[in-house]
Design a protein around this motif. Structure first.
Motif, PDB file in Angstrom:
ATOM      1  N   THR A   1       0.912  -1.251  -0.049  1.00  0.00           N
ATOM      2  CA  THR A   1      -0.022   0.083  -0.167  1.00  0.00           C
ATOM      3  C   THR A   1       0.758   1.360   0.141  1.00  0.00           C
ATOM      4  O   THR A   1       0.571   2.408  -0.458  1.00  0.00           O
ATOM      5  CB  THR A   1      -0.903   0.098   1.207  1.00  0.00           C
ATOM      6  OG1 THR A   1      -1.852  -0.924   0.867  1.00  0.00           O
ATOM      7  CG2 THR A   1      -1.694   1.388   1.340  1.00  0.00           C
ATOM      8  N   ARG A   2       2.093   1.095   0.573  1.00  0.00           N
ATOM      9  CA  ARG A   2       2.972   2.303   0.354  1.00  0.00           C
ATOM     10  C   ARG A   2       2.988   2.566  -1.110  1.00  0.00           C
ATOM     11  O   ARG A   2       3.092   3.707  -1.617  1.00  0.00           O
ATOM     12  CB  ARG A   2       4.331   1.526   0.710  1.00  0.00           C
ATOM     13  CG  ARG A   2       5.371   2.724   0.960  1.00  0.00           C
ATOM     14  CD  ARG A   2       6.552   2.372   1.575  1.00  0.00           C
ATOM     15  NE  ARG A   2       7.355   1.314   0.640  1.00  0.00           N
ATOM     16  CZ  ARG A   2       7.705   1.763  -0.425  1.00  0.00           C
ATOM     17  NH1 ARG A   2       8.104   2.886  -1.005  1.00  0.00           N
ATOM     18  NH2 ARG A   2       8.336   0.803  -1.185  1.00  0.00           N
TER      19      ARG A   2
ATOM     20  N   SER B   1       2.970   3.189   7.869  1.00  0.00           N
ATOM     21  CA  SER B   1       3.417   1.918   7.876  1.00  0.00           C
ATOM     22  C   SER B   1       4.486   1.811   8.527  1.00  0.00           C
ATOM     23  O   SER B   1       5.265   2.927   8.677  1.00  0.00           O
ATOM     24  CB  SER B   1       3.392   1.359   6.479  1.00  0.00           C
ATOM     25  OG  SER B   1       4.430   1.650   5.724  1.00  0.00           O
TER      26      SER B   1
ATOM     27  N   TYR C   1      -6.590  -0.715   4.612  1.00  0.00           N
ATOM     28  CA  TYR C   1      -5.530  -1.384   5.205  1.00  0.00           C
ATOM     29  C   TYR C   1      -5.000  -2.666   4.474  1.00  0.00           C
ATOM     30  O   TYR C   1      -5.735  -3.041   3.525  1.00  0.00           O
ATOM     31  CB  TYR C   1      -5.773  -2.092   6.535  1.00  0.00           C
ATOM     32  CG  TYR C   1      -4.826  -2.863   7.305  1.00  0.00           C
ATOM     33  CD1 TYR C   1      -3.788  -2.077   8.097  1.00  0.00           C
ATOM     34  CD2 TYR C   1      -4.576  -4.113   7.336  1.00  0.00           C
ATOM     35  CE1 TYR C   1      -3.008  -2.660   8.934  1.00  0.00           C
ATOM     36  CE2 TYR C   1      -3.838  -4.869   7.976  1.00  0.00           C
ATOM     37  CZ  TYR C   1      -2.714  -4.175   8.865  1.00  0.00           C
ATOM     38  OH  TYR C   1      -1.952  -4.593   9.297  1.00  0.00           O
TER      39      TYR C   1
ATOM     40  N   PHE D   1      -0.658   3.730  -2.653  1.00  0.00           N
ATOM     41  CA  PHE D   1      -0.865   5.128  -2.239  1.00  0.00           C
ATOM     42  C   PHE D   1       0.255   6.115  -2.778  1.00  0.00           C
ATOM     43  O   PHE D   1       0.067   7.030  -2.941  1.00  0.00           O
ATOM     44  CB  PHE D   1      -0.994   5.396  -0.863  1.00  0.00           C
ATOM     45  CG  PHE D   1      -2.306   4.664  -0.569  1.00  0.00           C
ATOM     46  CD1 PHE D   1      -3.348   4.678  -1.125  1.00  0.00           C
ATOM     47  CD2 PHE D   1      -1.781   3.825   0.703  1.00  0.00           C
ATOM     48  CE1 PHE D   1      -4.212   3.678  -0.706  1.00  0.00           C
ATOM     49  CE2 PHE D   1      -3.300   2.912   1.108  1.00  0.00           C
ATOM     50  CZ  PHE D   1      -4.314   2.879   0.356  1.00  0.00           C
TER      51      PHE D   1
ATOM     52  N   ARG E   1      -8.604   8.714   4.838  1.00  0.00           N
ATOM     53  CA  ARG E   1      -8.820   9.489   3.756  1.00  0.00           C
ATOM     54  C   ARG E   1     -10.189  10.403   3.768  1.00  0.00           C
ATOM     55  O   ARG E   1     -11.025   9.577   3.507  1.00  0.00           O
ATOM     56  CB  ARG E   1      -8.657   8.458   2.421  1.00  0.00           C
ATOM     57  CG  ARG E   1      -8.911   9.428   1.234  1.00  0.00           C
ATOM     58  CD  ARG E   1      -8.606   8.460   0.137  1.00  0.00           C
ATOM     59  NE  ARG E   1      -9.550   7.614  -0.061  1.00  0.00           N
ATOM     60  CZ  ARG E   1      -9.354   6.305  -0.883  1.00  0.00           C
ATOM     61  NH1 ARG E   1      -8.526   6.225  -1.691  1.00  0.00           N
ATOM     62  NH2 ARG E   1     -10.427   5.549  -1.033  1.00  0.00           N
TER      63      ARG E   1
ATOM     64  N   LYS F   1       5.789   7.320   6.430  1.00  0.00           N
ATOM     65  CA  LYS F   1       4.474   7.891   6.209  1.00  0.00           C
ATOM     66  C   LYS F   1       4.390   8.650   4.781  1.00  0.00           C
ATOM     67  O   LYS F   1       5.451   9.065   4.282  1.00  0.00           O
ATOM     68  CB  LYS F   1       4.508   9.091   7.163  1.00  0.00           C
ATOM     69  CG  LYS F   1       4.293   8.722   8.808  1.00  0.00           C
ATOM     70  CD  LYS F   1       4.067   9.638   9.581  1.00  0.00           C
ATOM     71  CE  LYS F   1       3.973   9.089  11.117  1.00  0.00           C
ATOM     72  NZ  LYS F   1       4.962   8.446  11.595  1.00  0.00           N
TER      73      LYS F   1
ATOM     74  N   GLN G   1      -4.378   3.762   5.892  1.00  0.00           N
ATOM     75  CA  GLN G   1      -4.396   4.874   5.287  1.00  0.00           C
ATOM     76  C   GLN G   1      -6.013   5.513   5.901  1.00  0.00           C
ATOM     77  O   GLN G   1      -6.847   4.800   5.889  1.00  0.00           O
ATOM     78  CB  GLN G   1      -4.614   4.838   3.783  1.00  0.00           C
ATOM     79  CG  GLN G   1      -4.765   6.171   3.170  1.00  0.00           C
ATOM     80  CD  GLN G   1      -4.901   6.332   1.713  1.00  0.00           C
ATOM     81  OE1 GLN G   1      -5.962   5.736   1.243  1.00  0.00           O
ATOM     82  NE2 GLN G   1      -4.020   6.676   0.909  1.00  0.00           N
TER      83      GLN G   1
ATOM     84  N   GLN H   1      -1.160   8.328   5.059  1.00  0.00           N
ATOM     85  CA  GLN H   1      -0.573   6.762   5.210  1.00  0.00           C
ATOM     86  C   GLN H   1       0.294   6.687   6.125  1.00  0.00           C
ATOM     87  O   GLN H   1       1.140   7.452   5.976  1.00  0.00           O
ATOM     88  CB  GLN H   1      -0.560   6.260   3.896  1.00  0.00           C
ATOM     89  CG  GLN H   1      -0.164   4.639   3.938  1.00  0.00           C
ATOM     90  CD  GLN H   1       0.321   4.026   2.371  1.00  0.00           C
ATOM     91  OE1 GLN H   1      -0.407   4.396   1.710  1.00  0.00           O
ATOM     92  NE2 GLN H   1       1.407   3.635   2.654  1.00  0.00           N
TER      93      GLN H   1
ATOM     94  N   GLU I   1      -5.084  12.470   1.853  1.00  0.00           N
ATOM     95  CA  GLU I   1      -4.709  11.028   2.130  1.00  0.00           C
ATOM     96  C   GLU I   1      -3.374  11.011   3.170  1.00  0.00           C
ATOM     97  O   GLU I   1      -2.484  11.661   2.789  1.00  0.00           O
ATOM     98  CB  GLU I   1      -4.271  10.417   0.754  1.00  0.00           C
ATOM     99  CG  GLU I   1      -5.548  10.280  -0.155  1.00  0.00           C
ATOM    100  CD  GLU I   1      -5.232   9.651  -1.333  1.00  0.00           C
ATOM    101  OE1 GLU I   1      -3.800   9.287  -1.595  1.00  0.00           O
ATOM    102  OE2 GLU I   1      -6.210   9.149  -2.023  1.00  0.00           O
TER     103      GLU I   1
ATOM    104  N   ALA J   1       0.071  -1.627   5.566  1.00  0.00           N
ATOM    105  CA  ALA J   1      -0.269  -0.297   5.806  1.00  0.00           C
ATOM    106  C   ALA J   1      -1.363   0.332   5.840  1.00  0.00           C
ATOM    107  O   ALA J   1      -2.434  -0.324   5.669  1.00  0.00           O
ATOM    108  CB  ALA J   1       0.453   0.282   4.537  1.00  0.00           C
TER     109      ALA J   1
END
Length: 261
Positions: free
Chosen positions: A3-4, A52, A244, A7, A253, A56, A251, A50, A48, A249
């Motif tokens: 997800t890093r 993890s 998730y 996003f 939003r 960030k 996020q 995020q 957004e 990660a």
């Protein structure tokens, strides 16, 4: 995609998930065949955030949609700001890539048949920092289906992305899948959720420091999202969602959608 990456390429590359889709500036990334009426315009955006184990990220994407005809909708998605702040290694800030999407309704929804459509998306490489964008164009095609089931409105996508090649960087074209559902709560509110999945664009391990051969290229991922939305007025909606992914990660939003008829 981790997800890093989702996003980064979703918020940064304005939303891709598997080279994945989506419009990060919208409440849901899943394409829908609930097209805008002819002559209707919407503007939407999210903030957004995020976090993890890798670090960030923040982004401010926008989406502008226009109903060209009753069967054709166009969307332009710029990302005005992206900030990548890893726990170690170099970070990056700047604008993201630009995506342009055309969504065409092939068949209207019937009593048992879903609405079916075809969407095509072009990612234009406007990001200058190589940690944010690949500096190469990507092309994605989606098969889209939408069906109303009582208070639920369900959509599904199957996509294939041609990833732009950078000399010396091995990448794979990707397959993606997305499914979303909206549940109406009264006349002004709804609860929504979606699942996004994609194959890997690269077999190289990712790291927040960007030390792999192509830091902007997504690896395989699954992302789940839940959220709520409320219409403050017929033309103005607020929403908030949390996501998730399988890399751990998270996020947050919040966003809005403004409609002009």
């Amino acid at each position: 995609m981790s997800t890093r990456s989702v996003f980064r390429t979703l918020a940064i590359a304005t939303g891709l998930i598997g080279s994945s889709r989506a419009a990060a500036a919208q409440m849901l990334e899943t394409e829908s065949e609930r097209l805008l009426p002819r002559g209707t315009f919407t503007a939407s955006s999210n903030f957004e955030f995020q976090t993890s184990a890798d670090g960030k990220e923040t982004a401010i994407p926008f989406a502008f949609e226009y109903g060209v005809t009753s069967r054709l909708e166009l969307m332009v998605e710029p990302v005005l700001f992206t900030g990548i702040h890893p726990t170690s290694g170099r970070g990056a800030t700047g604008i993201g890539d630009l995506e342009i999407t055309a969504n065409y309704l092939l068949a209207s929804e019937g009593r048992t048949r879903p609405a079916l459509g075809l969407a095509g998306e072009v990612k234009i490489a406007t990001a200058r920092n190589p940690l944010i964008g690949s500096r190469e164009a990507d092309y994605t095609m989606y098969l889209v289906g939408s069906k109303r089931l009582n208070r639920f409105d369900v959509s599904m996508n199957v996509g294939y992305t041609l990833i732009g090649r950078t000399e010396g960087v091995p990448v794979n074209n990707t397959f993606s899948f997305a499914a979303s559902a909206e549940y109406s709560v009264g006349s002004r509110s709804l609860v929504f959720g979606e699942v996004l999945a994609s194959s890997a664009a690269t077999s190289s391990p990712e790291s927040a420091s960007g030390t792999n051969t192509s830091p902007e290229a997504p690896g395989g991922e699954v992302v789940g999202t839940l959220g709520v939305a409320h219409n403050l007025a017929p033309s103005f909606r607020l929403s908030v969602g949390v996501s998730y992914d399988n890399q751990g990660a998270f996020q947050f939003r919040p966003g809005f959608t403004w409609t002009i008829r």
